[in-house]
Design a protein around this motif. Structure first.
Motif, short mmCIF file in Angstrom:
data_model
loop_
_atom_site.label_atom_id
_atom_site.label_comp_id
_atom_site.label_asym_id
_atom_site.label_seq_id
_atom_site.Cartn_x
_atom_site.Cartn_y
_atom_site.Cartn_z
N GLU A 1 0.83 -1.20 0.00
CA GLU A 1 0.00 0.00 0.00
C GLU A 1 0.87 1.25 0.00
OE1 GLU A 1 -2.61 -0.25 3.37
OE2 GLU A 1 -3.47 -2.15 2.70
N PRO A 2 0.37 2.35 -0.55
CA PRO A 2 1.14 3.59 -0.50
C PRO A 2 1.14 4.16 0.91
CG PRO A 2 -1.02 3.97 -1.49
CD PRO A 2 -0.89 2.49 -1.26
N GLY A 3 2.17 4.93 1.22
CA GLY A 3 2.23 5.58 2.52
C GLY A 3 3.64 5.79 3.01
N ALA A 4 3.75 6.33 4.22
CA ALA A 4 5.04 6.69 4.80
C ALA A 4 5.82 5.49 5.29
CB ALA A 4 4.84 7.67 5.95
N GLY A 5 5.14 4.48 5.81
CA GLY A 5 5.85 3.31 6.30
C GLY A 5 5.11 2.62 7.42
N LEU A 6 5.65 1.48 7.79
CA LEU A 6 5.11 0.65 8.87
C LEU A 6 6.21 0.45 9.90
CD1 LEU A 6 3.51 -2.03 6.56
CD2 LEU A 6 2.26 -0.28 7.83
N TRP A 7 5.81 0.28 11.13
CA TRP A 7 6.75 0.08 12.23
C TRP A 7 6.39 -1.23 12.92
CZ3 TRP A 7 6.26 -0.61 17.47
CH2 TRP A 7 7.37 -0.31 18.26
N VAL A 8 7.39 -2.05 13.19
CA VAL A 8 7.17 -3.28 13.95
C VAL A 8 8.04 -3.25 15.19
CG1 VAL A 8 8.88 -4.67 12.67
CG2 VAL A 8 7.00 -5.81 13.85
N GLY A 9 7.45 -3.68 16.29
CA GLY A 9 8.18 -3.76 17.54
C GLY A 9 7.99 -5.13 18.15
N GLY A 10 8.69 -5.37 19.24
CA GLY A 10 8.56 -6.64 19.93
C GLY A 10 9.75 -7.55 19.68
N VAL A 11 9.54 -8.83 19.92
CA VAL A 11 10.63 -9.80 19.84
C VAL A 11 10.33 -10.91 18.83
CG1 VAL A 11 12.04 -11.41 21.18
CG2 VAL A 11 11.26 -9.30 22.23
N ALA A 12 9.27 -11.66 19.04
CA ALA A 12 9.00 -12.84 18.21
C ALA A 12 8.60 -12.48 16.79
CB ALA A 12 7.92 -13.71 18.86
N LEU A 13 7.65 -11.56 16.62
CA LEU A 13 7.19 -11.20 15.28
C LEU A 13 8.32 -10.62 14.43
CD1 LEU A 13 4.97 -10.93 13.16
CD2 LEU A 13 4.34 -8.74 14.24
N PRO A 14 9.11 -9.67 14.93
CA PRO A 14 10.21 -9.16 14.10
C PRO A 14 11.22 -10.25 13.71
CG PRO A 14 9.78 -7.67 15.90
CD PRO A 14 8.98 -8.90 16.17
N THR A 15 11.45 -11.21 14.58
CA THR A 15 12.36 -12.31 14.23
C THR A 15 11.80 -13.09 13.05
OG1 THR A 15 13.19 -12.44 16.49
CG2 THR A 15 13.50 -14.38 15.11
N GLN A 16 10.51 -13.37 13.09
CA GLN A 16 9.85 -14.08 11.99
C GLN A 16 9.91 -13.27 10.70
OE1 GLN A 16 5.69 -14.82 12.75
NE2 GLN A 16 5.44 -16.08 10.93
#
Length: 187
Positions: free
Chosen positions: A115-130
Motif C-alpha cells: 500500500e502507498p504511505g510513509a511506512g510501517l513500524w514493527v516492535g517486539g521480539v518474536a514477530l520481528p524475528t519471523q
C-alpha cells in the motif's frame, strides 16, 4: 510501497525485554514519539500489543496517570492514536485502534507493505524475528542503552540466516544511548 522498520530498545548485551532496566528519559521518549508520528501504522504481535496497550492506552477517564511526565504523555498520545495491526492466532477482538491479522502473516505483511504511505513500524521480539527471517524488514533501528541486563530475551534470537546490514543513520543521546538505523546490504 511502504517500508517496514523494526525499532526497539536494547541493552549492550542484546537484551530487549522491557523490564531489563532500560531507563526512559525525555530524550528517548521524544525519539520514540517521533518514530510513532513518522509511520502509517504499527505491526505488533499479541504479547507486544497487550503489553503496550496496558502501558500506553488512554484510560477510560480520559486522564493520563499522574506518574506520567510530559514526554511520556506525548508518547502515550502518539501510540494511543496510531493504527495498529496485530498478528495473532489467539487474540479475538483487539480494540485499541487495531485490526487482527490471523491468517498468513507473510501474505498480510506483504499486502500492507504494498500500500502507498510513509511506512510501517514493527516492535517486539518474536514477530520481528519471523519477519526478518522472511526478508520483510526494510530497516532495523536499535536504541542501544549503556546497560548490561545479564538476562532476558535477546535481539533477533532464532534468526537462521545471516543479516548483513549497513548503518544509514545514527543519533547519540545525552544519556549515552545511541540509536542506529540499518538497512539490509542486499537492497
Amino acid at each position: 510501497m511502504r517500508p517496514l522498520r523494526y525499532s526497539i530498545n536494547v541493552t549492550l548485551d542484546g537484551c530487549c525485554h522491557h523490564e531489563s532496566g532500560l531507563p526512559p528519559d525525555e530524550e528517548s521518549m521524544d525519539f520514540w514519539t517521533r518514530q510513532m508520528a513518522g509511520v502509517d501504522a504499527l505491526l505488533l504481535g499479541r504479547v507486544t500489543y497487550e503489553m503496550m496497550e496496558a502501558a500506553w492506552r488512554r484510560p477510560a477517564s480520559g486522564e493520563w496517570p499522574e506518574w506520567m511526565d510530559d514526554a511520556e504523555i506525548r508518547f502515550a498520545e502518539a501510540i494511543d492514536g496510531a493504527q495498529k495491526y496485530v498478528v495473532s492466532s489467539t487474540l479475538r477482538d483487539p480494540d485499541w485502534n487495531a485490526e487482527l491479522i490471523s491468517g498468513d502473516p507473510e501474505a498480510a505483511v506483504r499486502a500492507l507493505k504494498a500500500e502507498p504511505g510513509a511506512g510501517l513500524w514493527v516492535g517486539g521480539v518474536a514477530l520481528p524475528t519471523q519477519l526478518a527471517e522472511l526478508g520483510l524488514i526494510d530497516e532495523y533501528e536499535f536504541l542501544v542503552h549503556p546497560v548490561v541486563a545479564g538476562r532476558g530475551p535477546t535481539l533477533l534470537a532464532g534468526v537462521q540466516r545471516q543479516l548483513e546490514l549497513e548503518s544509514v543513520h545514527r543519533t547519540a543521546f545525552r544519556s549515552g544511548a545511541v540509536a542506529t538505523r540499518y538497512r539490509p546490504r542486499s537492497r
